[in-house]
Write a protein that holds these residues in place. Structure first.
Motif, PDB file in Angstrom:
ATOM      1  N   PRO A  20       0.805  -1.226   0.000  1.00 61.43           N
ATOM      2  CA  PRO A  20       0.000   0.000   0.000  1.00 61.43           C
ATOM      3  C   PRO A  20       0.837   1.274   0.000  1.00 61.43           C
ATOM      4  CG  PRO A  20      -0.100  -1.092   2.140  1.00 61.43           C
ATOM      5  CD  PRO A  20       0.561  -2.045   1.199  1.00 61.43           C
ATOM      6  N   ASP A  21       2.050   1.215   0.563  1.00 65.52           N
ATOM      7  CA  ASP A  21       2.871   2.417   0.612  1.00 65.52           C
ATOM      8  C   ASP A  21       4.322   2.174   0.232  1.00 65.52           C
ATOM      9  OD1 ASP A  21       3.691   0.926   2.744  1.00 65.52           O
ATOM     10  OD2 ASP A  21       3.475   2.502   4.253  1.00 65.52           O
ATOM     11  N   ALA A  22       4.627   0.979  -0.285  1.00 65.69           N
ATOM     12  CA  ALA A  22       6.019   0.666  -0.588  1.00 65.69           C
ATOM     13  C   ALA A  22       6.111  -0.524  -1.539  1.00 65.69           C
ATOM     14  CB  ALA A  22       6.788   0.363   0.701  1.00 65.69           C
ATOM     15  N   ASP A  37      10.265   3.267  -1.365  1.00 65.62           N
ATOM     16  CA  ASP A  37       9.064   3.972  -1.807  1.00 65.62           C
ATOM     17  C   ASP A  37       8.939   3.857  -3.318  1.00 65.62           C
ATOM     18  OD1 ASP A  37      10.732   5.864  -3.002  1.00 65.62           O
ATOM     19  OD2 ASP A  37      10.444   7.359  -1.425  1.00 65.62           O
ATOM     20  N   PHE A  38       7.896   4.465  -3.886  1.00 65.95           N
ATOM     21  CA  PHE A  38       7.622   4.289  -5.304  1.00 65.95           C
ATOM     22  C   PHE A  38       8.613   5.035  -6.196  1.00 65.95           C
ATOM     23  CE2 PHE A  38       3.189   3.720  -3.514  1.00 65.95           C
ATOM     24  CZ  PHE A  38       3.279   2.334  -3.517  1.00 65.95           C
ATOM     25  N   LEU A  43      13.209   2.811   2.589  1.00 68.27           N
ATOM     26  CA  LEU A  43      12.356   3.157   3.722  1.00 68.27           C
ATOM     27  C   LEU A  43      12.764   2.407   4.983  1.00 68.27           C
ATOM     28  CD1 LEU A  43       8.851   3.174   1.988  1.00 68.27           C
ATOM     29  CD2 LEU A  43      10.228   5.157   2.627  1.00 68.27           C
ATOM     30  N   SER A  63      -3.269  -5.292   2.913  1.00 68.79           N
ATOM     31  CA  SER A  63      -3.623  -3.920   3.287  1.00 68.79           C
ATOM     32  C   SER A  63      -3.094  -3.528   4.660  1.00 68.79           C
ATOM     33  CB  SER A  63      -5.145  -3.744   3.249  1.00 68.79           C
ATOM     34  OG  SER A  63      -5.780  -4.645   4.154  1.00 68.79           O
ATOM     35  N   GLY A  65      -0.069  -4.197   5.587  1.00 66.49           N
ATOM     36  CA  GLY A  65       1.380  -4.091   5.466  1.00 66.49           C
ATOM     37  C   GLY A  65       2.121  -5.371   5.771  1.00 66.49           C
TER      38      GLY A  65
END
Length: 290
Positions: A20-22, A37-38, A43, A63, A65
């Motif tokens: 979701p964030d990485a 990260d994208f 991170l 979702s 992580g």
């Protein structure tokens, strides 16, 4: 004791998954997962021993992580009579952001690909998947669903973790014959290898198929859709795309043959190919709707 490289440095990456964030990259030789990260900036890392060294990692991120690692081999009672190895079953492992891990039962996806076994001069036994044999594939998604494909036929099975499989796709496609000269060369290679390295335990070279499997590869994108590549006389063959319910939603064509593993996310398809100097490069395709 070997020192790990600095955080963010990879030694032997075997696969990646979109969270979701990485983006999570598996580095089993260092026993850790690296998160970037994208834009590719480091991170953090999660330390966890991996059972997938030497294999393409096909994990996912949910979702919450949690890294979903599959397959993780768990020992069970008994010994494989052909190889002498301890028997094991495939399980699904959830790795929490703080490094805690728990496992649940895996999914049995048909009979494994046929193998031949040779025993080396020192008594050590090794098995190899036969060339052109259908090797079932199982892919776990970040939504907790499992896609199971026998590869010998154009059939897709699906289940939620811990639930029985159900058939969601079944198609009839022609089987492609392996060129006789190519098959004969593989038979000679196996016989030569076995005689040089040890003794064949079974007559595996005569079980090398005369046709390719119906399917070549499956991949799952960041929305849980499954991308199915089949063996075909046309190169490259169209890729069938199915949504999470098994409904066919698209046939995708690419301008050149693809590698063994794709990464599909955010309307782009990423592939690893060799350039003119045989150097691996990442190729990105934009997915256009027509």
């Amino acid at each position: 004791m070997r020192r790990r490289h600095d955080p963010g440095e990879l030694e032997y990456a075997t696969g990646m998954a979109l969270g979701p964030d990485a983006v999570v990259v598996n580095d089993p030789s260092q026993g850790r997962y690296i998160l970037v990260d994208f834009n590719g900036r480091f991170l953090r890392q999660t330390l966890a021993a991996s059972s997938g060294y030497g294999e393409v990692w096909q994990g996912a991120v949910d979702s919450l992580g949690r890294i979903i690692d599959y397959p993780v081999r768990a020992p069970i009672d008994g010994v494989d009579a052909r190889t002498g190895y301890a028997r094991a079953e495939a399980r699904v492992r959830f790795i929490h952001p703080d490094g805690r891990a728990d496992t649940v039962g895996g999914v049995t996806c048909g009979a494994p690909a046929p193998t031949h076994v040779y025993r080396a001069h020192d008594g050590f036994a090794t098995s190899f998947t036969l060339p052109f044999a259908a090797d079932p594939q199982t892919v776990v998604t970040g939504r907790g669903t499992v896609w199971c494909v026998p590869m010998s036929t154009y059939q897709l099975f699906q289940a939620s973790l811990g639930q029985p499989l159900r058939t969601v796709v079944s198609c009839i496609v022609p089987r492609i014959t392996v060129p006789p000269a190519l098959r004969d060369s593989m038979v000679r290679r196996y016989c030569t290898f076995a005689s040089a390295e040890g003794t064949l335990v079974d007559d595996g070279e005569h079980r090398i198929p005369i046709t390719y499997p119906a399917l070549r590869q499956i991949d799952v994108d960041d929305d849980g859709r499954v991308w199915v590549r089949r063996n075909s006389h046309t190169t490259p063959a169209p890729i069938g795309v199915f949504d999470a319910s098994g409904t066919h939603i698209a046939s995708v064509r690419v301008p050149r043959p693809l590698g063994d593993r794709l990464f599909i996310a955010r309307q782009h398809l990423y592939d690893i190919q060799l350039d003119g100097d045989d150097v691996p490069v990442v190729v990105r395709y934009r997915i256009d709707r027509q």
